[in-house]
Motif scaffolding. Structure first.
Motif, PDB file in Angstrom:
ATOM      1  N   ASP A  56       1.892   6.042  -7.228  1.00 36.02           N
ATOM      2  CA  ASP A  56       1.234   6.948  -7.562  1.00 36.02           C
ATOM      3  C   ASP A  56       1.595   8.208  -7.415  1.00 36.02           C
ATOM      4  O   ASP A  56       1.078   8.734  -9.038  1.00 36.02           O
ATOM      5  N   GLU A  57       1.939   8.284  -6.931  1.00 38.82           N
ATOM      6  CA  GLU A  57       2.374  10.215  -6.311  1.00 38.82           C
ATOM      7  C   GLU A  57       3.860  10.238  -7.965  1.00 38.82           C
ATOM      8  O   GLU A  57       3.197  11.907  -7.871  1.00 38.82           O
ATOM      9  N   HIS A  70       5.859   3.426   5.505  1.00 40.29           N
ATOM     10  CA  HIS A  70       4.300   3.327   5.460  1.00 40.29           C
ATOM     11  C   HIS A  70       3.840   2.128   6.946  1.00 40.29           C
ATOM     12  O   HIS A  70       3.540   2.527   7.800  1.00 40.29           O
ATOM     13  N   GLU A 105       0.735  -0.926   0.028  1.00 37.98           N
ATOM     14  CA  GLU A 105       0.507  -0.134   0.128  1.00 37.98           C
ATOM     15  C   GLU A 105       0.553   1.513   0.047  1.00 37.98           C
ATOM     16  O   GLU A 105       0.769   1.934  -1.006  1.00 37.98           O
ATOM     17  N   ALA A 108       1.002   3.577  -3.272  1.00 37.25           N
ATOM     18  CA  ALA A 108       0.781   5.065  -2.572  1.00 37.25           C
ATOM     19  C   ALA A 108       1.841   6.340  -3.873  1.00 37.25           C
ATOM     20  O   ALA A 108       1.805   6.572  -4.337  1.00 37.25           O
TER      21      ALA A 108
END
Lengths: 140, 140, 140, 140
Positions: free
Chosen positions: A24-25, A135, A17, A21
């Motif tokens: 994607d960023e 994360h 996850e 993220a």
């Protein structure tokens, strides 16, 4: 008898996850693999547009980082011509990866698994792998 | 030029989700792999307690089912001694699986990917793979 | 010194052409491979819709038939449990194929190459391979 | 669900045709491989006199270019000692090729397959691969 700390599937999902993220960023679809401390695959995702070659490369980066307890870019640094591990990149049928993007996952000083990322530049792959770890660690 | 329909990562997660729910229901931790229509891995999960040998077996069952457009148990039926494909289980470096638990995923008559499950009996593996497909199809 | 007769690329294309025509006639898109008498690939085609698993299987059927100078279905017959070549299907990393669809190509009593076909039933694969040979021989 | 554009067999033949014409022009018999966007082989030809080692090399150059969406000579440039992907040449069992002669085939911005050429110098291989693409694109 040894007692081994090992990532579970829920931990692996948190690693995925966090990595996703960041991918994607920075807008690079990635292949992301999570292995346990024995180098065996726990979870894998190829984001839409991730490279087919990166399936094996991500898994093998994670395998290397977890099973050798060493980041793949650290292997890269010592595997240059004249370096102490020169030629190790073809070991284990080519599974030992010396390209950045594979990081061991450590908790309280113990390597409990690894994460391997591929499809971007090695610097991007490494950044995404680190984001997965950050994360995960934040949830502990 | 051909135009090909292919599972995306979101589809793969739905397949995993449905399979996992059935694995939990029958209380057998499984390795579950999802491949695209070319046999390349999209997603994988090893549930806590899933077998290490099943990592490769689940991936190869899914590879076989998607890339050969045939359920692995159907290969098993025709690969018995005296059967027409006897001996095919060692093809492709042993990747061609004839043990139940690999199913092609079809949408509107086209094979768009596959699911492979391993760690239980082949009958359990097949049941869990089918549950993944049923869950995915129900969302379409 | 030996003087070896070997298929050339033009011969290989004739073999492909004859096989393809039969595949079209029976409406099964096939993978078709042509190897030389040393088992090395000369030409290959995957017809639209041919199976991805059949790429390697067609090449390895042709390899087996040409390099062992024996039809793969003949290996199948003697490789059954209790047969003299039982277990040979996993030889050479699994490349030795005992499933029908691989035929040696002979001219004047010499094996000059092979043809391997995969994607249909082994009986269909063999029929298509034979059609390739018939078409080629008719041009001599 | 994703919708993917992919070379068909007729496209692959046009790529082969254009590459062969250039190979004839420069008088170097070549191995030429065409893969789809997933890295799987569609067509292959070894011209009379093409090298046996080049069979696998041409196929793997095409695999790399299509599945990693990157020309193999571009990998060569960044894989030199000290470069970011140093050591990647032994990845995927050695299938990842960093020697020139493998090019992705793109249509309207999408990689739809690849072409790999081997038997000449890498510069000749690359020239022949490019000629295949130019010929194919001219027919669109």
């Amino acid at each position: 008898m040894q007692l081994i700390k090992r990532l579970d599937l829920n931990d692996a999902r948190l690693l995925l996850e966090g990595a996703r993220a960041k991918a994607d960023e920075i807008n690079v679809p990635m292949c992301i693999a999570i292995t346990d401390e024995g180098g065996n695959l726990i979870a894998f995702e190829r984001m839409d547009g991730g490279k087919v070659t990166s399936i094996t490369i991500a898994i093998d980066k994670s395998f290397t980082a977890s099973a050798a307890k060493k980041a793949t870019h650290d292997y890269g640094a010592i595997s240059q011509p004249g370096g102490p591990t020169y030629g190790i990149d073809s070991a284990i049928g080519g599974r030992l990866m010396v390209v950045g993007g594979g990081l061991p996952v450590s908790v309280d000083g113990d390597v409990v698994g690894g994460i391997g990322v591929s499809s971007g530049t090695p610097a991007q792959d490494r950044e995404v792998a680190q984001a997965g770890i950050d994360h995960f660690i934040a949830t502990l």
